[in-house]
Design a protein around this motif. Sequence first.
Motif, mmCIF file in Angstrom:
data_model
loop_
_atom_site.group_PDB
_atom_site.id
_atom_site.type_symbol
_atom_site.label_atom_id
_atom_site.label_comp_id
_atom_site.label_asym_id
_atom_site.label_seq_id
_atom_site.Cartn_x
_atom_site.Cartn_y
_atom_site.Cartn_z
ATOM 1 N N GLY A 44 0.792 -1.231 0.000
ATOM 2 C CA GLY A 44 0.000 0.000 0.000
ATOM 3 C C GLY A 44 0.821 1.277 0.000
ATOM 4 N N ILE A 45 2.122 1.152 -0.260
ATOM 5 C CA ILE A 45 2.962 2.344 -0.360
ATOM 6 C C ILE A 45 2.971 2.828 -1.814
ATOM 7 N N ASP A 46 3.472 4.039 -2.040
ATOM 8 C CA ASP A 46 3.566 4.501 -3.433
ATOM 9 C C ASP A 46 4.982 4.858 -3.850
ATOM 10 N N THR A 47 5.936 4.814 -2.898
ATOM 11 C CA THR A 47 7.305 5.218 -3.212
ATOM 12 C C THR A 47 8.267 4.350 -2.399
ATOM 13 N N VAL A 48 9.404 3.963 -3.017
ATOM 14 C CA VAL A 48 10.450 3.255 -2.250
ATOM 15 C C VAL A 48 11.777 3.974 -2.401
ATOM 16 N N ILE A 87 10.617 13.890 -2.921
ATOM 17 C CA ILE A 87 9.221 13.801 -2.450
ATOM 18 C C ILE A 87 8.386 14.915 -3.087
ATOM 19 N N ASP A 88 8.971 16.110 -3.158
ATOM 20 C CA ASP A 88 8.255 17.229 -3.786
ATOM 21 C C ASP A 88 8.028 16.947 -5.282
ATOM 22 N N ALA A 89 9.037 16.322 -5.922
ATOM 23 C CA ALA A 89 8.900 15.975 -7.344
ATOM 24 C C ALA A 89 7.758 14.984 -7.544
ATOM 25 N N HIS A 99 4.503 15.997 -9.620
ATOM 26 C CA HIS A 99 4.665 15.411 -10.962
ATOM 27 C C HIS A 99 5.689 16.194 -11.790
ATOM 28 N N ARG A 100 6.831 16.467 -11.181
ATOM 29 C CA ARG A 100 7.925 17.114 -11.907
ATOM 30 C C ARG A 100 9.157 16.209 -11.788
ATOM 31 N N ALA A 101 10.207 16.515 -12.573
ATOM 32 C CA ALA A 101 11.427 15.710 -12.488
ATOM 33 C C ALA A 101 12.209 16.107 -11.238
ATOM 34 N N PRO A 102 12.835 15.136 -10.557
ATOM 35 C CA PRO A 102 13.705 15.477 -9.432
ATOM 36 C C PRO A 102 15.007 16.084 -9.945
#
Length: 360
Positions: free
Chosen positions: A65-69, A315-317, A321-324
Amino acid sequence: MKQKVRVGIIGCGKIALNHAKALLANDNVELLACADVDGKRAAEFADRFGILHAYDNSTDLMSSGIDTVTVCTPHPTHEATVIEAARHGLNVLCEKPIAISLAAADNMIDAAESAGVTFGVLFQRRFWEASQRAHQAIRSGRIGTPVFASVSLRLGRDAAYFNSDPWRGTWDAEGGGVLINQAIHYIDLMQWCVGSPVVRVNGSIATLKHGDHIEVEDTAVATLEFANGALGVIQAGTTFAPGLGTQVLVTGNNGATVSVTEFPEGEPAFNDIWTVAGEESYQSVHSTETDSDPSLATIHEGLTPYHARQIDDFIDAVAHHRAPLVTAREARKALATVLAIYESSRTRLPVDLGATPVHA
Ligand SMILES: NC(=O)c1ccc[n+]([C@@H]2O[C@H](COP(=O)([O-])OP(=O)(O)OC[C@H]3O[C@@H](n4cnc5c(N)ncnc54)[C@H](O)[C@@H]3O)[C@@H](O)[C@H]2O)c1
Protein backbone atom coordinates in the motif's frame (compact mmCIF):
# COMPACT_ATOMS: atom_id res chain seq x y z
CA MET A 1 -0.05 18.68 -0.63
CA LYS A 2 -3.34 16.75 -0.08
CA GLN A 3 -2.12 13.26 0.66
CA LYS A 4 1.20 12.29 2.17
CA VAL A 5 3.63 10.25 0.10
CA ARG A 6 3.70 6.70 1.57
CA VAL A 7 7.27 5.42 1.55
CA GLY A 8 9.08 2.15 2.17
CA ILE A 9 12.83 1.64 2.55
CA ILE A 10 14.44 -1.41 0.94
CA GLY A 11 17.76 -2.46 2.52
CA CYS A 12 18.12 -1.60 6.22
CA GLY A 13 21.92 -1.28 6.49
CA LYS A 14 24.15 1.70 7.08
CA ILE A 15 22.96 4.33 4.60
CA ALA A 16 19.31 3.48 5.24
CA LEU A 17 19.75 5.36 8.54
CA ASN A 18 20.15 8.60 6.58
CA HIS A 19 17.03 7.78 4.56
CA ALA A 20 14.92 7.02 7.63
CA LYS A 21 15.99 10.21 9.43
CA ALA A 22 15.30 12.33 6.35
CA LEU A 23 11.95 10.70 5.59
CA LEU A 24 10.75 11.00 9.20
CA ALA A 25 11.67 14.70 9.18
CA ASN A 26 9.57 15.36 6.05
CA ASP A 27 6.01 16.44 6.94
CA ASN A 28 4.71 15.22 3.59
CA VAL A 29 5.89 11.63 4.12
CA GLU A 30 4.50 8.61 5.92
CA LEU A 31 7.35 6.12 6.39
CA LEU A 32 5.25 2.96 6.53
CA ALA A 33 7.47 -0.01 5.75
CA CYS A 34 10.98 -1.37 5.48
CA ALA A 35 12.44 -4.57 4.07
CA ASP A 36 15.74 -6.40 4.19
CA VAL A 37 16.68 -9.92 3.11
CA ASP A 38 17.89 -10.14 6.70
CA GLY A 39 14.45 -10.10 8.35
CA LYS A 40 15.88 -9.53 11.84
CA ARG A 41 17.67 -6.43 10.60
CA ALA A 42 14.43 -5.14 9.06
CA ALA A 43 12.53 -5.76 12.31
CA GLU A 44 15.18 -3.96 14.41
CA PHE A 45 15.22 -1.06 11.95
CA ALA A 46 11.40 -0.81 12.12
CA ASP A 47 11.53 -0.80 15.95
CA ARG A 48 14.20 1.86 16.03
CA PHE A 49 12.32 4.26 13.74
CA GLY A 50 8.73 3.39 14.66
CA ILE A 51 7.99 1.94 11.20
CA LEU A 52 4.74 -0.06 11.08
CA HIS A 53 5.67 -2.93 8.76
CA ALA A 54 8.94 -4.87 8.41
CA TYR A 55 9.46 -7.49 5.70
CA ASP A 56 12.20 -9.99 4.87
CA ASN A 57 11.70 -9.43 1.12
CA SER A 58 11.02 -6.43 -1.06
CA THR A 59 8.10 -7.98 -2.99
CA ASP A 60 5.85 -8.02 0.11
CA LEU A 61 6.86 -4.43 0.88
CA MET A 62 5.97 -3.35 -2.65
CA SER A 63 2.42 -4.74 -2.25
CA SER A 64 1.85 -3.12 1.14
CA GLY A 65 0.00 0.00 0.00
CA ILE A 66 2.96 2.34 -0.36
CA ASP A 67 3.57 4.50 -3.43
CA THR A 68 7.30 5.22 -3.21
CA VAL A 69 10.45 3.25 -2.25
CA THR A 70 14.00 4.22 -1.52
CA VAL A 71 16.55 1.55 -2.42
CA CYS A 72 19.55 1.13 -0.08
CA THR A 73 20.84 -2.28 -1.14
CA PRO A 74 24.22 -3.32 -2.64
CA HIS A 75 24.99 -2.21 -6.21
CA PRO A 76 24.14 -5.32 -8.31
CA THR A 77 20.71 -5.64 -6.63
CA HIS A 78 19.61 -2.16 -7.75
CA GLU A 79 18.53 -3.34 -11.21
CA ALA A 80 16.06 -6.05 -10.18
CA THR A 81 14.75 -4.05 -7.22
CA VAL A 82 14.08 -0.88 -9.20
CA ILE A 83 12.47 -2.76 -12.11
CA GLU A 84 10.21 -4.67 -9.73
CA ALA A 85 9.24 -1.43 -7.98
CA ALA A 86 8.44 0.27 -11.29
CA ARG A 87 6.29 -2.69 -12.32
CA HIS A 88 4.39 -2.24 -9.03
CA GLY A 89 3.78 1.38 -10.08
CA LEU A 90 6.07 2.73 -7.33
CA ASN A 91 8.26 5.83 -7.55
CA VAL A 92 11.88 4.98 -6.80
CA LEU A 93 14.78 6.85 -5.28
CA CYS A 94 17.78 4.53 -5.60
CA GLU A 95 21.17 4.88 -3.93
CA LYS A 96 24.19 5.45 -6.14
CA PRO A 97 25.51 4.01 -8.38
CA ILE A 98 22.37 3.57 -10.46
CA ALA A 99 23.70 0.14 -11.49
CA ILE A 100 26.95 -1.61 -12.39
CA SER A 101 26.35 -1.81 -16.16
CA LEU A 102 24.79 0.51 -18.71
CA ALA A 103 22.49 -2.29 -19.89
CA ALA A 104 21.13 -2.57 -16.36
CA ALA A 105 20.73 1.21 -16.06
CA ASP A 106 18.86 1.31 -19.37
CA ASN A 107 16.56 -1.55 -18.31
CA MET A 108 15.75 0.35 -15.12
CA ILE A 109 15.11 3.64 -16.94
CA ASP A 110 12.90 1.85 -19.51
CA ALA A 111 10.90 0.16 -16.76
CA ALA A 112 10.35 3.45 -14.89
CA GLU A 113 9.42 5.36 -18.05
CA SER A 114 7.03 2.60 -19.23
CA ALA A 115 5.35 2.61 -15.83
CA GLY A 116 5.23 6.42 -15.69
CA VAL A 117 6.86 6.52 -12.24
CA THR A 118 9.44 9.00 -10.96
CA PHE A 119 12.97 7.54 -10.79
CA GLY A 120 15.80 9.42 -9.09
CA VAL A 121 19.28 8.45 -7.90
CA LEU A 122 21.05 9.64 -4.75
CA PHE A 123 23.88 12.08 -5.38
CA GLN A 124 23.36 14.23 -2.32
CA ARG A 125 26.66 16.10 -2.74
CA ARG A 126 24.90 18.24 -5.37
CA PHE A 127 22.89 19.68 -2.47
CA TRP A 128 25.85 21.19 -0.57
CA GLU A 129 25.63 24.99 -0.56
CA ALA A 130 29.11 25.06 -2.10
CA SER A 131 27.95 22.83 -5.00
CA GLN A 132 24.82 24.86 -5.58
CA ARG A 133 26.85 28.10 -5.55
CA ALA A 134 29.41 26.72 -8.02
CA HIS A 135 26.69 25.35 -10.30
CA GLN A 136 24.77 28.63 -10.22
CA ALA A 137 27.92 30.68 -10.98
CA ILE A 138 28.70 28.48 -13.98
CA ARG A 139 25.10 28.34 -15.29
CA SER A 140 24.80 32.12 -15.10
CA GLY A 141 27.93 32.50 -17.23
CA ARG A 142 30.19 34.02 -14.57
CA ILE A 143 33.20 31.85 -15.55
CA GLY A 144 32.37 32.04 -19.27
CA THR A 145 32.28 28.67 -21.00
CA PRO A 146 33.76 25.80 -18.93
CA VAL A 147 37.08 24.74 -20.51
CA PHE A 148 38.71 22.61 -17.81
CA ALA A 149 37.40 20.41 -15.00
CA SER A 150 38.91 18.02 -12.51
CA VAL A 151 38.08 15.58 -9.75
CA SER A 152 40.86 14.93 -7.21
CA LEU A 153 39.82 12.31 -4.70
CA ARG A 154 42.34 11.32 -2.04
CA LEU A 155 40.60 9.17 0.56
CA GLY A 156 41.70 6.75 3.24
CA ARG A 157 40.22 3.28 3.54
CA ASP A 158 41.59 0.28 5.43
CA ALA A 159 41.16 -3.50 5.57
CA ALA A 160 38.43 -3.18 8.22
CA TYR A 161 36.38 -1.03 5.84
CA PHE A 162 36.67 -3.47 2.95
CA ASN A 163 35.96 -6.45 5.20
CA SER A 164 32.95 -4.79 6.85
CA ASP A 165 30.42 -6.04 4.27
CA PRO A 166 30.55 -9.13 2.06
CA TRP A 167 29.77 -7.08 -1.08
CA ARG A 168 32.76 -4.73 -0.86
CA GLY A 169 35.88 -5.13 -2.99
CA THR A 170 34.77 -7.56 -5.70
CA TRP A 171 33.83 -6.93 -9.32
CA ASP A 172 30.71 -9.12 -9.08
CA ALA A 173 29.31 -7.75 -5.83
CA GLU A 174 30.41 -4.10 -5.94
CA GLY A 175 31.00 -3.53 -9.67
CA GLY A 176 34.33 -1.78 -9.13
CA GLY A 177 36.23 0.10 -6.46
CA VAL A 178 37.08 3.73 -5.81
CA LEU A 179 35.56 4.92 -9.09
CA ILE A 180 32.13 3.31 -8.87
CA ASN A 181 31.77 3.67 -5.11
CA GLN A 182 33.42 6.94 -4.02
CA ALA A 183 34.47 8.99 -7.08
CA ILE A 184 31.12 8.61 -8.84
CA HIS A 185 29.62 11.30 -6.54
CA TYR A 186 32.18 13.84 -7.70
CA ILE A 187 32.14 12.75 -11.35
CA ASP A 188 28.41 13.49 -11.23
CA LEU A 189 29.06 16.85 -9.55
CA MET A 190 31.73 17.76 -12.12
CA GLN A 191 29.51 16.89 -15.11
CA TRP A 192 26.56 18.73 -13.60
CA CYS A 193 28.72 21.83 -13.08
CA VAL A 194 30.33 21.68 -16.54
CA GLY A 195 26.81 21.26 -17.94
CA SER A 196 28.02 18.99 -20.71
CA PRO A 197 28.53 15.22 -20.72
CA VAL A 198 31.87 13.43 -20.96
CA VAL A 199 32.18 12.03 -24.48
CA ARG A 200 35.72 10.57 -24.60
CA VAL A 201 37.81 8.90 -21.93
CA ASN A 202 41.36 7.60 -21.57
CA GLY A 203 41.98 5.90 -18.26
CA SER A 204 44.02 3.52 -16.16
CA ILE A 205 43.12 1.74 -12.96
CA ALA A 206 45.22 -0.31 -10.55
CA THR A 207 45.11 -2.01 -7.18
CA LEU A 208 48.21 -0.68 -5.49
CA LYS A 209 47.60 -0.68 -1.73
CA HIS A 210 44.66 -2.90 -0.79
CA GLY A 211 45.39 -5.92 -2.99
CA ASP A 212 45.42 -8.24 0.05
CA HIS A 213 41.72 -7.69 0.65
CA ILE A 214 40.12 -6.42 -2.59
CA GLU A 215 40.21 -7.33 -6.28
CA VAL A 216 38.82 -3.99 -7.55
CA GLU A 217 40.77 -0.77 -8.14
CA ASP A 218 41.99 1.46 -5.31
CA THR A 219 43.69 3.90 -7.72
CA ALA A 220 42.47 5.48 -10.97
CA VAL A 221 43.49 8.24 -13.35
CA ALA A 222 41.72 9.44 -16.49
CA THR A 223 41.69 12.22 -19.04
CA LEU A 224 38.30 13.39 -20.30
CA GLU A 225 36.76 15.29 -23.20
CA PHE A 226 33.37 16.91 -22.70
CA ALA A 227 30.81 17.44 -25.46
CA ASN A 228 31.34 21.23 -25.26
CA GLY A 229 35.08 20.77 -25.98
CA ALA A 230 36.26 21.18 -22.38
CA LEU A 231 39.01 18.88 -21.14
CA GLY A 232 39.19 17.26 -17.75
CA VAL A 233 41.05 14.89 -15.47
CA ILE A 234 40.11 12.46 -12.74
CA GLN A 235 42.56 11.21 -10.13
CA ALA A 236 41.11 9.00 -7.43
CA GLY A 237 42.47 6.75 -4.71
CA THR A 238 41.48 5.10 -1.45
CA THR A 239 45.19 4.71 -0.71
CA PHE A 240 45.80 7.84 1.38
CA ALA A 241 46.57 7.64 5.09
CA PRO A 242 45.41 10.01 6.34
CA GLY A 243 42.79 10.92 3.76
CA LEU A 244 43.28 14.32 2.14
CA GLY A 245 39.74 15.03 0.95
CA THR A 246 38.18 15.58 -2.44
CA GLN A 247 38.00 18.56 -4.77
CA VAL A 248 35.94 19.26 -7.89
CA LEU A 249 37.25 22.24 -9.85
CA VAL A 250 35.96 23.97 -12.99
CA THR A 251 37.69 26.76 -14.96
CA GLY A 252 35.99 28.88 -17.61
CA ASN A 253 37.25 30.64 -20.71
CA ASN A 254 37.26 34.01 -18.91
CA GLY A 255 39.95 32.53 -16.62
CA ALA A 256 37.79 32.23 -13.52
CA THR A 257 37.86 29.05 -11.44
CA VAL A 258 35.44 27.66 -8.88
CA SER A 259 36.01 24.63 -6.69
CA VAL A 260 34.02 22.48 -4.28
CA THR A 261 36.15 20.78 -1.64
CA GLU A 262 35.12 18.17 0.94
CA PHE A 263 37.54 17.87 3.83
CA PRO A 264 37.39 16.03 6.13
CA GLU A 265 35.23 13.47 4.33
CA GLY A 266 31.57 13.86 5.28
CA GLU A 267 31.87 17.53 6.30
CA PRO A 268 29.86 20.04 4.24
CA ALA A 269 31.98 21.12 1.29
CA PHE A 270 33.39 24.62 0.89
CA ASN A 271 34.57 26.71 -2.08
CA ASP A 272 38.32 26.80 -1.46
CA ILE A 273 39.04 28.38 -4.87
CA TRP A 274 36.76 31.10 -6.19
CA THR A 275 38.36 33.54 -8.62
CA VAL A 276 35.16 34.92 -10.14
CA ALA A 277 35.70 38.67 -10.63
CA GLY A 278 34.04 40.68 -7.87
CA GLU A 279 33.15 37.58 -5.81
CA GLU A 280 36.46 36.90 -4.08
CA SER A 281 34.76 36.84 -0.67
CA TYR A 282 33.12 33.50 -1.52
CA GLN A 283 36.48 31.79 -1.17
CA SER A 284 36.25 29.90 2.12
CA VAL A 285 38.96 29.75 4.72
CA HIS A 286 38.73 26.31 6.25
CA SER A 287 40.38 24.99 9.38
CA THR A 288 42.25 21.71 8.98
CA GLU A 289 42.41 21.15 12.72
CA THR A 290 39.92 18.31 12.53
CA ASP A 291 40.12 14.54 12.33
CA SER A 292 41.06 13.82 8.72
CA ASP A 293 40.06 10.14 8.95
CA PRO A 294 36.58 10.08 10.47
CA SER A 295 34.72 6.78 10.88
CA LEU A 296 32.21 5.73 8.23
CA ALA A 297 29.41 6.45 10.70
CA THR A 298 30.72 10.00 11.19
CA ILE A 299 30.96 10.49 7.42
CA HIS A 300 27.37 9.31 6.98
CA GLU A 301 26.18 11.52 9.86
CA GLY A 302 27.75 14.55 8.18
CA LEU A 303 25.99 13.72 4.93
CA THR A 304 22.55 13.30 6.53
CA PRO A 305 21.35 16.90 6.00
CA TYR A 306 22.14 16.60 2.28
CA HIS A 307 20.41 13.24 1.99
CA ALA A 308 17.48 15.08 3.56
CA ARG A 309 17.62 17.85 0.97
CA GLN A 310 17.68 15.39 -1.92
CA ILE A 311 14.94 13.24 -0.39
CA ASP A 312 12.83 16.40 0.16
CA ASP A 313 13.40 17.34 -3.50
CA PHE A 314 12.37 13.85 -4.61
CA ILE A 315 9.22 13.80 -2.45
CA ASP A 316 8.26 17.23 -3.79
CA ALA A 317 8.90 15.98 -7.34
CA VAL A 318 6.59 12.99 -6.74
CA ALA A 319 3.89 15.19 -5.24
CA HIS A 320 4.03 17.76 -8.02
CA HIS A 321 4.67 15.41 -10.96
CA ARG A 322 7.92 17.11 -11.91
CA ALA A 323 11.43 15.71 -12.49
CA PRO A 324 13.71 15.48 -9.43
CA LEU A 325 17.05 17.32 -9.50
CA VAL A 326 18.95 14.07 -10.05
CA THR A 327 17.07 11.94 -12.56
CA ALA A 328 18.10 8.41 -13.43
CA ARG A 329 19.19 9.64 -16.87
CA GLU A 330 21.51 12.15 -15.16
CA ALA A 331 22.92 9.43 -12.89
CA ARG A 332 23.56 7.22 -15.92
CA LYS A 333 26.11 9.78 -17.20
CA ALA A 334 28.43 9.35 -14.21
CA LEU A 335 28.15 5.56 -14.49
CA ALA A 336 28.98 5.76 -18.22
CA THR A 337 32.15 7.72 -17.43
CA VAL A 338 33.23 5.25 -14.74
CA LEU A 339 32.62 2.23 -16.98
CA ALA A 340 34.48 3.93 -19.85
CA ILE A 341 37.54 4.34 -17.61
CA TYR A 342 37.38 0.62 -16.77
CA GLU A 343 37.12 -0.26 -20.46
CA SER A 344 39.91 2.12 -21.48
CA SER A 345 42.15 0.68 -18.80
CA ARG A 346 41.39 -2.86 -20.02
CA THR A 347 41.86 -2.14 -23.73
CA ARG A 348 44.55 0.56 -23.42
CA LEU A 349 42.45 2.57 -25.89
CA PRO A 350 40.34 5.72 -25.65
CA VAL A 351 36.60 5.09 -25.25
CA ASP A 352 33.99 7.22 -27.04
CA LEU A 353 30.70 7.71 -25.25
CA GLY A 354 28.53 8.89 -28.10
CA ALA A 355 28.55 12.61 -28.85
CA THR A 356 31.45 14.34 -30.64
CA PRO A 357 33.41 17.09 -28.84
CA VAL A 358 32.86 20.45 -30.55
CA HIS A 359 36.57 20.85 -31.42
CA ALA A 360 36.94 17.39 -33.04
N1 LIG B 1 24.92 8.37 -0.90
C1 LIG B 1 25.93 8.05 -0.11
O1 LIG B 1 26.71 8.90 0.35
C2 LIG B 1 26.14 6.60 0.24
C3 LIG B 1 26.93 6.23 1.34
C4 LIG B 1 27.05 4.87 1.64
C5 LIG B 1 26.45 3.91 0.84
N2 LIG B 1 25.73 4.32 -0.24
C6 LIG B 1 25.10 3.33 -1.14
O2 LIG B 1 23.99 2.73 -0.45
C7 LIG B 1 23.85 1.36 -0.86
C8 LIG B 1 23.92 0.48 0.39
O3 LIG B 1 25.14 0.71 1.06
P1 LIG B 1 25.28 0.41 2.66
O4 LIG B 1 26.63 0.91 3.03
O5 LIG B 1 24.10 0.89 3.38
O6 LIG B 1 25.29 -1.19 2.62
P2 LIG B 1 24.97 -2.19 3.82
O7 LIG B 1 25.64 -3.47 3.47
O8 LIG B 1 25.25 -1.53 5.14
O9 LIG B 1 23.37 -2.36 3.73
C9 LIG B 1 22.74 -3.02 2.64
C10 LIG B 1 21.53 -3.80 3.19
O10 LIG B 1 20.78 -4.32 2.08
C11 LIG B 1 20.35 -5.63 2.43
N3 LIG B 1 20.06 -6.33 1.17
C12 LIG B 1 20.93 -6.90 0.31
N4 LIG B 1 20.28 -7.35 -0.78
C13 LIG B 1 18.97 -7.03 -0.60
C14 LIG B 1 17.80 -7.22 -1.38
N5 LIG B 1 17.86 -7.80 -2.59
N6 LIG B 1 16.62 -6.79 -0.87
C15 LIG B 1 16.53 -6.22 0.34
N7 LIG B 1 17.62 -6.02 1.12
C16 LIG B 1 18.82 -6.40 0.65
C17 LIG B 1 21.48 -6.20 3.24
O11 LIG B 1 21.05 -7.30 4.05
C18 LIG B 1 21.91 -4.99 4.07
O12 LIG B 1 21.20 -4.90 5.29
C19 LIG B 1 24.98 1.12 -1.88
O13 LIG B 1 24.47 1.36 -3.18
C20 LIG B 1 26.02 2.18 -1.52
O14 LIG B 1 26.87 2.56 -2.58
C21 LIG B 1 25.55 5.62 -0.54
